[in-house]
Enzyme design. Structure first.
Site, PDB file in Angstrom:
ATOM      1  N   TYR A  68       0.828  -1.206   0.000  1.00 14.24           N
ATOM      2  CA  TYR A  68       0.000   0.000   0.000  1.00 14.24           C
ATOM      3  C   TYR A  68       0.870   1.267   0.000  1.00 14.24           C
ATOM      4  O   TYR A  68       0.406   2.337  -0.362  1.00 14.24           O
ATOM      5  CB  TYR A  68      -0.950   0.040   1.211  1.00 14.24           C
ATOM      6  CG  TYR A  68      -2.001  -1.067   1.216  1.00 14.24           C
ATOM      7  CD1 TYR A  68      -2.202  -1.880   0.110  1.00 14.24           C
ATOM      8  CD2 TYR A  68      -2.795  -1.284   2.332  1.00 14.24           C
ATOM      9  CE1 TYR A  68      -3.146  -2.890   0.111  1.00 14.24           C
ATOM     10  CE2 TYR A  68      -3.757  -2.291   2.346  1.00 14.24           C
ATOM     11  CZ  TYR A  68      -3.920  -3.098   1.228  1.00 14.24           C
ATOM     12  OH  TYR A  68      -4.867  -4.091   1.242  1.00 14.24           O
ATOM     13  N   LYS A  71       3.697 -15.433   2.532  1.00 13.91           N
ATOM     14  CA  LYS A  71       3.571 -16.192   1.288  1.00 13.91           C
ATOM     15  C   LYS A  71       4.998 -16.503   0.827  1.00 13.91           C
ATOM     16  O   LYS A  71       5.431 -16.104  -0.267  1.00 13.91           O
ATOM     17  CB  LYS A  71       2.791 -15.328   0.278  1.00 13.91           C
ATOM     18  CG  LYS A  71       2.417 -16.022  -1.008  1.00 13.91           C
ATOM     19  CD  LYS A  71       1.278 -17.005  -0.870  1.00 13.91           C
ATOM     20  CE  LYS A  71       0.996 -17.693  -2.197  1.00 13.91           C
ATOM     21  NZ  LYS A  71       0.179 -18.899  -2.061  1.00 13.91           N
ATOM     22  N   ASP A 122     -10.634  -8.400   8.022  1.00 14.95           N
ATOM     23  CA  ASP A 122     -12.047  -8.255   7.645  1.00 14.95           C
ATOM     24  C   ASP A 122     -12.743  -9.618   7.674  1.00 14.95           C
ATOM     25  O   ASP A 122     -13.885  -9.737   8.125  1.00 14.95           O
ATOM     26  CB  ASP A 122     -12.186  -7.629   6.252  1.00 14.95           C
ATOM     27  CG  ASP A 122     -12.325  -6.113   6.345  1.00 14.95           C
ATOM     28  OD1 ASP A 122     -12.018  -5.567   7.417  1.00 14.95           O
ATOM     29  OD2 ASP A 122     -12.744  -5.490   5.354  1.00 14.95           O
ATOM     30  N   ASP A 126      -5.005  -6.721   6.137  1.00 15.27           N
ATOM     31  CA  ASP A 126      -6.212  -5.993   5.757  1.00 15.27           C
ATOM     32  C   ASP A 126      -7.316  -6.996   5.416  1.00 15.27           C
ATOM     33  O   ASP A 126      -8.453  -6.913   5.902  1.00 15.27           O
ATOM     34  CB  ASP A 126      -5.874  -5.116   4.534  1.00 15.27           C
ATOM     35  CG  ASP A 126      -6.991  -4.162   4.176  1.00 15.27           C
ATOM     36  OD1 ASP A 126      -7.943  -4.044   4.957  1.00 15.27           O
ATOM     37  OD2 ASP A 126      -6.914  -3.546   3.093  1.00 15.27           O
ATOM     38  N   ASP A 165      -2.802 -18.083   2.140  1.00 12.30           N
ATOM     39  CA  ASP A 165      -3.988 -18.721   1.551  1.00 12.30           C
ATOM     40  C   ASP A 165      -4.536 -19.787   2.505  1.00 12.30           C
ATOM     41  O   ASP A 165      -5.746 -19.913   2.707  1.00 12.30           O
ATOM     42  CB  ASP A 165      -3.701 -19.295   0.150  1.00 12.30           C
ATOM     43  CG  ASP A 165      -2.315 -19.884   0.008  1.00 12.30           C
ATOM     44  OD1 ASP A 165      -1.537 -19.835   0.977  1.00 12.30           O
ATOM     45  OD2 ASP A 165      -1.988 -20.420  -1.069  1.00 12.30           O
TER      46      ASP A 165
END
Ligand code: NAD
Length: 362
Positions: free
Chosen positions: A142, A191, A251, A247, A223
């Site tokens: 980001y 990852k 959620d 992020d 994942d």
């Protein structure tokens, strides 16, 4: 203990829910012999209306001087038309930057009394959901370079995912420290089968683990973590991860608990000073009606006591009082089960705050 607390009521339901959290903090100070001094700061739409700026220097300084900051929420349709750099949310970004908070911490906890609100199967929920996601907040993709170029025939977009060892180490430390205050289990999510930034992440986290022999460290690919959060969330205590993964996972985690009005959060940096706020927004649709759920803000205040002021017993007293009031069947409108059940009593925002306050015990 003597503590200065900056309160930012903000917009919409913000003033209503912060008022209830203050009620609870006042009773805690009385019961446990602390002195809390509050200073209110304007941020968001209310500050735009007053000063033409979502977070003027004077208001920011009140927050920087305090030992910690408790925020309601900012924003609302009234300010949708203001220019981008003057929007209420700019106040949020400015305060996070000024307080140098690089770690966002969101608990995902299911209150057994509200288990029906979870979209997960009953047998999964019954095993218990109580973990916290520590997300890196001011680095990664980001904040890397973003560009869109043309090679003559089509557009090519690039976003850079970059992390330095020091950025990983400082967020990793918060992960380990948080685990130390909980059940001492840390899951590092990355990852590393694909990304260099994740391989560096894993290396640094494992180096850091040597400083925290009491904490049991595990690694998980992002994942797989997304699957495990819905398959068996009871396995997690603390998850630490980079900005974008955090992020998305946070959620997902808030969804499985079923009620947005119940979830607190903290943002922390180098010092113990933190920014504490519920994860929901300013709920303009119910503002001023005294029907909002103040529990997310009250639990944010509990997080502040635990993580910024080292007041573990006081934080536990708040969580116990919330649990007791839910046990007694009191519900704000958002967590009220469908009609026809006389075991539940619908209460207002201010009544919920009062009930939690009355049920505090040391
Ligand atoms: P929201 O979280 O404010 O509301 C979503 C829905 O949840 C609404 O129906 C609302 O009534 C309900 N809800 C939220 N909190 C509740 C509570 N405590 N009790 C009962 N019901 C509750 O999200 P939104 O509608 O997308 O955003 C509204 C405004 O809030 C926007 O201006 C947005 O930019 C802002 N916002 C601010 C923050 C923040 O201050 N950190 C975060 C998210 C959104």
């Amino acid at each position: 203990m003597f503590k200065n607390i900056a309160l930012i009521p903000g917009d919409g339901i913000g003033p209503e829910i912060v008022r209830e959290a203050k009620k609870v903090l006042d009773k805690i100070s009385e019961l446990f012999g602390h002195t809390f001094i509050y200073e209110e700061a304007d941020m968001g739409g209310v500050a735009i209306d007053k000063y033409g700026d979502p977070l003027p220097e004077s208001e920011l300084n009140k927050c920087l001087k305090a030992d910690s900051v408790l925020l309601g929420a900012v924003g609302g349709p009234k300010w949708n038309g203001v220019p981008g750099n003057m929007r209420p949310e700019k106040g949020l970004l400015r305060i996070r930057e000024a307080m140098k908070v690089y770690s966002n911490n969101r608990p995902a906890k299911i209150w057994q009394q509200l288990a029906d609100a979870s979209p997960l199967k009953k047998e999964i929920v019954e095993k218990g959901i109580d973990f916290i996601i520590v997300r890196e907040l001011i680095g990664g993709i980001y904040f890397g370079e973003h560009k869109t170029e043309s090679n003559g025939s089509e557009s090519i977009a690039t976003d850079v995912l970059k992390y330095s060892e020091s950025e990983i180490r400082r967020i990793g430390k918060i992960g380990f420290e948080t685990a130390l205050k909980r059940n001492k289990k840390l899951c590092s999510v990355e990852k590393s089968n694909v990304l260099d930034s994740s391989r560096l992440w894993k290396k640094v986290i494992h180096e850091l683990a040597k400083e925290y022999p009491e904490v049991e460290l595990t690694d998980m690919l992002v994942d797989n973590c997304a699957m495990q959060i819905v398959k068996d969330p009871s396995q997690f205590d603390v998850i630490v991860t980079e900005n974008m993964f955090g992020d998305i996972l946070s959620d997902e985690a808030s969804m499985i608990t079923g009620s947005i009005g119940m979830i607190p959060s903290s943002s922390l940096g180098e010092t113990t000073k933190g920014l504490y706020e519920p994860i929901h927004g300013s709920a303009p649709d119910i503002a001023g009606m005294d029907i909002a759920n103040p529990i997310g803000t009250i639990l944010s205040a509990a997080m502040m006591l635990k993580y910024s002021f080292n007041m573990e017993k006081e934080a536990a007293a708040i969580e116990n009082a919330v649990s007791k009031v839910l046990d007694m069947g009191y519900r704000t409108a958002d967590i009220m089960p469908p009609s026809g059940n006389e075991n539940y009593k619908k209460v207002s925002c201010s009544k919920m705050g009062s009930l939690i306050t009355e049920n505090l015990a040391n």
